[in-house]
Design a protein around this motif. Sequence first.
Motif: not given
Length: 286
Positions: A183-192
């Motif tokens: 169920x998991x995917x990852x977002x590197x959080x560009x701009x965060x």
Amino acid sequence: MWWKTGRKRLDLSRRGRVMGILNVTPDSFSDGGTHAGVAAALGHARRMIAEGAEIIDIGGESTRPGAAEVLVAEEIGRTAPVIAALREEWEGVISIDTMKASVAAAALEAGADIVNDVSGLTGDPEMAPLCVKTGCGVVVMHMQGDPRTMQVAPHYDDVVAEVRAFFEERLAALIAAGLDPETICFDPGIGFGKTVEHNLALLRALPELGAGGRPVLLGVSRKSFIGRVLGSADLADRSWPTVAITAWAREAGVMIHRVHEVLPNVQALRMTEAILHRGIPHSPDE
């Protein structure tokens, strides 16, 4: 590669997906107030779906730098009616963009399939148990600090290594808490909580970021680092560079692309995939 959401498993082995952004807020950085209210929000969702969005990500609280926090009841009031109305007419995948478990619970009850949490399920102790209980899809994003402070003075010794380590820690912790890793995917959080240089380093290192073989979601649409690279403060100048990054990221293995302008990014994905796979990939989902 599969991503399991509340209603279906998405086959991400060959065919990238576009997640259309639907902000139902008065103060989001690029479209605040434009889609407030159920009628306006539904109209925009329909346009994005017609252009090829397979996921609609609905958010009721701006996470732009310095944004004010929204009360839970207000955030639910903005998002849950839109989700319920969209679910009545569409069988596609709906995502709720929130850090609050009570908002996520109301959204899932209204028909959402995914919780997209910019805190990486660290901001609310009830979020992980909720996701375990409901079996929804989960987007675990990396953010240094919080939306009100994240861009004050972001610092890393090695941004790629630190983001990757965060994902590995989150994957282990969430599996231990009972979350299905599919169920998991990852977002590197560009701009965060990142400078321009941090963002570019992460984009260069995209193939290294998918901890545990899980998919990566990328959200670069209209973000300020694009304007800084190009030397332009005009939001309109960020549209085609977003498409360029989508094509680059798909070649690097990113399968989920969160964008404002759906059609050109869908076209970039399909063209890139035709080159990569010597034809147009069609992968029916379960």
